[in-house]
Write a protein that holds these residues in place. Structure first.
Motif, PDB file in Angstrom:
ATOM      1  N   ILE A 105      41.097  -7.488  -7.783  1.00 33.60           N
ATOM      2  CA  ILE A 105      40.683  -7.459  -6.487  1.00 33.60           C
ATOM      3  C   ILE A 105      41.710  -8.088  -5.700  1.00 33.60           C
ATOM      4  N   VAL A 278      28.154 -11.903  -1.211  1.00 33.10           N
ATOM      5  CA  VAL A 278      29.115 -12.069  -2.486  1.00 33.10           C
ATOM      6  C   VAL A 278      29.900 -13.527  -2.428  1.00 33.10           C
ATOM      7  N   ASN A 310      36.121 -13.193  -3.261  1.00 36.39           N
ATOM      8  CA  ASN A 310      36.767 -11.925  -4.071  1.00 36.39           C
ATOM      9  C   ASN A 310      36.581 -12.224  -5.426  1.00 36.39           C
ATOM     10  N   VAL A 311      35.698 -11.333  -5.716  1.00 38.46           N
ATOM     11  CA  VAL A 311      35.218 -11.270  -7.242  1.00 38.46           C
ATOM     12  C   VAL A 311      35.235  -9.871  -7.713  1.00 38.46           C
ATOM     13  N   ASP A 312      35.856  -9.456  -8.580  1.00 39.64           N
ATOM     14  CA  ASP A 312      35.910  -8.127  -9.435  1.00 39.64           C
ATOM     15  C   ASP A 312      34.246  -7.916  -9.604  1.00 39.64           C
ATOM     16  N   LEU A 313      33.618  -6.594  -9.271  1.00 40.84           N
ATOM     17  CA  LEU A 313      32.448  -6.152  -9.514  1.00 40.84           C
ATOM     18  C   LEU A 313      32.061  -6.296 -10.883  1.00 40.84           C
ATOM     19  N   PHE A 316      31.409 -10.012 -11.532  1.00 41.79           N
ATOM     20  CA  PHE A 316      30.015 -10.382 -10.690  1.00 41.79           C
ATOM     21  C   PHE A 316      28.736 -10.152 -11.656  1.00 41.79           C
ATOM     22  N   HIS A 317      28.970  -8.778 -12.386  1.00 51.64           N
ATOM     23  CA  HIS A 317      27.866  -8.362 -13.097  1.00 51.64           C
ATOM     24  C   HIS A 317      27.682  -8.961 -14.347  1.00 51.64           C
ATOM     25  N   THR A 320      26.410 -13.037 -13.228  1.00 56.15           N
ATOM     26  CA  THR A 320      25.063 -13.032 -12.771  1.00 56.15           C
ATOM     27  C   THR A 320      24.075 -12.554 -13.565  1.00 56.15           C
TER      28      THR A 320
END
Lengths: 330, 330
Positions: A105, A278, A310-313, A316-317, A320
């Motif tokens: 990203i 986010v 700015n974290v790739d989805l 992030f998944h 977290t």
């Protein structure tokens, strides 16, 4: 404070330059977080800044002050995007040196703003050397990520806004915790906050293993990171405090705090659930430090900077998914 | 517009009441989204509102206007949290009737604000009947989720802020898209927006299968949802437009737009990546409609309301994992 390399006047000057282009990000609150911590927590939401992190502030100030020359920068991603967006606004070409393993990203965001991206291998090559070589070849101005007056003054506008916004909330901060890589955000905010609140206690927050500022503050001299350290905080992997930023931070900052990857993941989840924001790993270290009780905040008014989002989805998944939610008030 | 059941004066009155307690949520932008759509898109970030959705606005206005009586409400979750938080601020007890299958984050949020929660079975029981029975038993005021002056006037403060903030951005909106369940947000915003911008084109956005407002606007009379419909948008499952809200919307709204679950998931991902905002499915339908080209926005200045961000982390992961990112500009 008159003999510091960046003063309040530099920050006010940067604020005037940034006013038409930067976002005055909100200072947000959560009654549940306040109850859980027994404190009044004011959270500066820099993920809402242009390019998704505070880095745009310093980058734009420095790019404009480079006076129309092409610019070059090296960065793991947030400074890269800040410089690319600033260069596009200023109408100058930008070349950015980025590590091959930076979040997708961040690389995409930098390219989307029209910058030429030069990728390098973080384990074998020196970004400083590549950046300086490119700058020399192209006759371009090197926009340093933290160790420069214009950059630190720009980041300080985040602190200036926190001073103004605390006042708008009718609150006087006792304490502030700021994310810290090379120390530019911390130094800039420290100058602005200390000028308005001489008694405020200022802390930097870093990932464990990359707590070079914490150890340097304790030692009174610049120390590098320990070899072989790893962290999920891709934005905060600077190898040593900046010479320039440490000169400010050692004078104004009370101490450093360090947090584990698990504490960071918890803070990212809390930001998601309590603030609907986010936050990338490196952007969550200050909140992580407060949530983990690294500093006593009970009964106090605390400023916490969330520095970027700015974290790739998929990352992030992954980070977290297993992190615990906010524990309710005892 | 003088004969509408809610006027600009009601909204301005609500705005004054809300000023000390509500968040003036930012109107945010993304250069990448603008480029991808060939439009100027101004996004109202209501996930940053107190309780995580716009519902606090109407709830607080209505609770205060109930004059110190205990309050009762029925809601799938966002109105529940809004009323609970408003009641706590106003110092009155609250009882909230919620469906057993509401998102855990919404039930927990309502309880955390001190409300008594009564769960019911959405497929077999009537929340209206339960709510009215509880209100009668307790001598409490029923705070309706949309079909009441005080509620709609409160939601209209979101529209009032968009008018002011568009002006601060130096822009005049041509078009606005608003999420729509019972129609309270749409009606309130429509009154505020149409008063300031008589030529503005207003659209509601709904989930496919729950596009009762879209079909009602086309028919000129209130129609219910089609039986057996399902949607991921738990916040927008109202069975029919409100009598009161439809009276406003049929006069001011140009038409309705409907989006699929996949289009909603795409919008949630775009909000995550481009705005760093957590948006729940029902909060993303207006952005989804714009991204899916349900209305032509090319060359225009468009207001889009993101109405809430109360989504369970696991649901967020599940919904967004396979959703596509923003397509770059052609």
């Amino acid at each position: 404070m008159d003999d510091l390399p960046v003063g309040l006047a530099d920050i006010e000057d940067a604020a005037a330059r940034l006013a038409p282009v930067a976002v005055r990000t909100p200072l947000v609150r959560s009654p549940r977080l306040d109850a859980a911590l027994g404190a009044t927590v004011l959270v500066k939401a820099e993920p809402l800044q242009r390019t998704g992190s505070f880095k745009f502030r310093g980058a734009y100030n420095a790019v404009v002050r480079a006076g129309g020359r092409p610019v070059v920068a090296y960065s793991s991603g947030n400074h890269a995007q800040g410089v690319a967006a600033a260069a596009r606004l200023a109408g100058v070409p930008a070349t950015i040196v980025m590590p091959r393993d930076a979040p997708a990203i961040k690389i995409a965001g930098t390219r989307a703003d029209g910058a030429e991206v030069v990728l390098y291998d973080r384990t074998r090559e020196s970004r400083e050397a590549i950046g300086e070589a490119v700058a020399e070849r192209a006759g371009a101005a090197l926009i340093k990520p933290y160790d420069a007056t214009a950059t630190v003054a720009g980041q300080g506008t985040c602190g200036l806004e926190m001073v103004e916004q605390s006042r708008e909330h009718g609150l006087v901060p006792d304490l502030a915790v700021m994310c810290c890589g090379g120390g530019g955000l911390a130094a800039g905010c420290a100058v602005a906050l200390a000028a308005a609140h001489p008694g405020i206690a200022l802390y930097t927050a870093e990932p464990a293993g990359f707590d070079d500022t914490k150890r340097s503050l304790a030692a009174g001299e610049r120390l590098g990171v320990e070899p072989g350290a790893t962290s999920v905080c891709d934005a905060l992997l600077a190898p040593m405090p900046g010479a320039f930023t440490f000169e400010i931070n050692r004078r104004l900052v009370a101490g450093g705090l360090a947090v584990s990857d698990a504490e960071v993941a918890h803070a990212m989840r809390v930001a998601f659930e309590e603030f609907k924001l986010v936050v990338e790993p490196g952007g969550a270290v200050a909140l992580a430090a407060v949530l983990a009780g690294k500093v006593d905040v009970r009964g106090r008014t605390v400023l916490v900077v969330l520095s970027g989002g700015n974290v790739d989805l998929a990352d992030f998944h992954r980070l977290t998914a297993a992190a615990p939610a906010l524990a309710p008030a005892a």
